[in-house]
Design an enzyme around this catalytic site. Structure first.
Site, PDB file in Angstrom:
ATOM      1  N   ASN A  12     -47.287 -46.698 -79.033  1.00 35.28           N
ATOM      2  CA  ASN A  12     -46.631 -45.477 -79.504  1.00 35.28           C
ATOM      3  C   ASN A  12     -47.710 -44.476 -79.899  1.00 35.28           C
ATOM      4  O   ASN A  12     -48.376 -44.639 -80.915  1.00 35.28           O
ATOM      5  CB  ASN A  12     -45.729 -45.802 -80.701  1.00 35.28           C
ATOM      6  N   LYS A  14     -47.292 -41.455 -80.846  1.00 27.66           N
ATOM      7  CA  LYS A  14     -46.832 -40.525 -81.882  1.00 27.66           C
ATOM      8  C   LYS A  14     -47.213 -39.082 -81.487  1.00 27.66           C
ATOM      9  O   LYS A  14     -47.173 -38.751 -80.302  1.00 27.66           O
ATOM     10  CB  LYS A  14     -47.380 -40.943 -83.248  1.00 27.66           C
ATOM     11  N   HIS A  99     -37.652 -45.152 -85.456  1.00 23.02           N
ATOM     12  CA  HIS A  99     -38.953 -45.413 -86.070  1.00 23.02           C
ATOM     13  C   HIS A  99     -38.933 -44.953 -87.520  1.00 23.02           C
ATOM     14  O   HIS A  99     -38.258 -43.986 -87.870  1.00 23.02           O
ATOM     15  CB  HIS A  99     -40.056 -44.687 -85.296  1.00 23.02           C
ATOM     16  N   GLU A 101     -40.883 -43.326 -89.233  1.00 25.34           N
ATOM     17  CA  GLU A 101     -41.284 -41.932 -89.444  1.00 25.34           C
ATOM     18  C   GLU A 101     -40.141 -40.975 -89.109  1.00 25.34           C
ATOM     19  O   GLU A 101     -40.052 -39.890 -89.690  1.00 25.34           O
ATOM     20  CB  GLU A 101     -42.532 -41.630 -88.604  1.00 25.34           C
ATOM     21  N   GLU A 169     -41.136 -53.309 -88.072  1.00 26.55           N
ATOM     22  CA  GLU A 169     -42.300 -52.597 -88.593  1.00 26.55           C
ATOM     23  C   GLU A 169     -42.141 -52.411 -90.099  1.00 26.55           C
ATOM     24  O   GLU A 169     -41.487 -51.462 -90.547  1.00 26.55           O
ATOM     25  CB  GLU A 169     -42.422 -51.223 -87.914  1.00 26.55           C
ATOM     26  N   GLY A 175     -50.043 -48.070 -90.261  1.00 27.12           N
ATOM     27  CA  GLY A 175     -51.195 -47.188 -90.411  1.00 27.12           C
ATOM     28  C   GLY A 175     -52.035 -47.420 -91.646  1.00 27.12           C
ATOM     29  O   GLY A 175     -52.936 -46.645 -91.943  1.00 27.12           O
ATOM     30  N   SER A 214     -50.095 -51.881 -88.110  1.00 26.83           N
ATOM     31  CA  SER A 214     -51.547 -52.115 -88.162  1.00 26.83           C
ATOM     32  C   SER A 214     -51.985 -53.253 -87.237  1.00 26.83           C
ATOM     33  O   SER A 214     -52.873 -54.039 -87.569  1.00 26.83           O
ATOM     34  CB  SER A 214     -52.003 -52.388 -89.603  1.00 26.83           C
TER      35      SER A 214
END
Length: 256
Positions: A12, A14, A99, A101, A169, A175, A214
């Site tokens: 991904n 992003k 996701h 985010e 996730e 991240g 990560s």
């Protein structure tokens, strides 16, 4: 890994990548042209501006290209959005929905994520449905409760293993460089497998459950070897061909 389930390593990108990044896509596409591609599927989800060009680069490669989000409607007055049909029209075959985010930055609910997954299925795309708990939910011992709620709310009725992938996730790990313990991942994935099997039967048993958060070349082998982990949804490490291919190649040993 789940027996008889073909793993998927997905990247991904992003909001990263311009035309200058196409050399990385080309390098990845060339790197998956080997015998391992028969055992492991690979996917990149670049920004929408690169989907069409990326699919052209990959015409002779097993590397698949997908989108990072889609609108639940097929068309209309939705400025700035992209439909599942538009992704398919660019020869994309997958789309990520839900996701964290998108959920946090845009307030997306489980019901909206479900409608996006339904739109993906209607466009003959495979939906990668993301779920995961926050740091506070984890601290309060609510991880499995959250996963159950999101599975029930986000995964459409009638979902099939062919067109549906689940990506776990943990939000607090994305991240950050921090990953859950192997035991924590095993518990979460085993729980999701039971929930999917109870609801969808044989389809749920065969549905791929990816781990994301990560993932990098240093920890991929350990993470991908966990029971019921059927691949990875990779963020930052997918931006560089060398790193992404290193994660992909951990399956040379795991599938031997």
């Amino acid at each position: 890994m789940t027996p008889d389930v073909r793993p998927l390593v997905a990247g991904n990108w992003k909001m990263n990548g311009t035309r200058s990044s196409l050399d990385q896509i080309k390098a990845i596409s060339e790197g998956v042209r080997n015998e391992l591609s028969e055992k492991v599927e690979t996917l990149l989800c670049p920004p929408a501006t690169l989907i069409y060009v990326a699919t052209a680069i990959c015409t002779e490669s097993p590397l698949m290209i997908g989108g990072q989000d889609c609108h639940p409607e097929t068309h209309g007055a939705h400025t700035g959005d992209i439909s599942a049909e538009m992704i398919a029209d660019c020869f994309g075959t997958f789309v990520i929905v839900g996701h964290s985010e998108r959920r946090s930055d845009h307030g997306e609910s489980d019901s909206l994520v479900r409608s996006k997954a339904e739109a993906a299925h209607a466009a003959d795309l495979t939906a990668i449905i993301c779920i995961g708990e926050t740091a506070d939910e984890r601290k309060n011992g609510q991880t499995l409760e959250v996963l159950k709620r999101q599975l029930v709310g986000s995964v459409p009725d009638g979902a099939t293993a062919e067109r549906t992938v689940i990506a776990y996730e943990p939000i607090w790990a994305i991240g950050t460089g921090v990953t859950p313990t192997v035991e924590d991942i095993a518990e979460a994935h085993a729980f999701m497998r039971r929930e999917l099997t109870d609801r969808f039967g044989a389809e749920g048993k065969a549905m791929r459950i990816l781990y994301g958060g990560s993932v990098n070349p240093s920890n991929a082998k350990q993470l991908m070897a966990v029971d019921n982990v059927d691949g990875a949804l990779v963020g930052g490490a997918s931006l560089k061909a060398e790193d992404f291919l290193a994660i992909y190649r951990v399956y040379e040993e795991l599938t031997a």
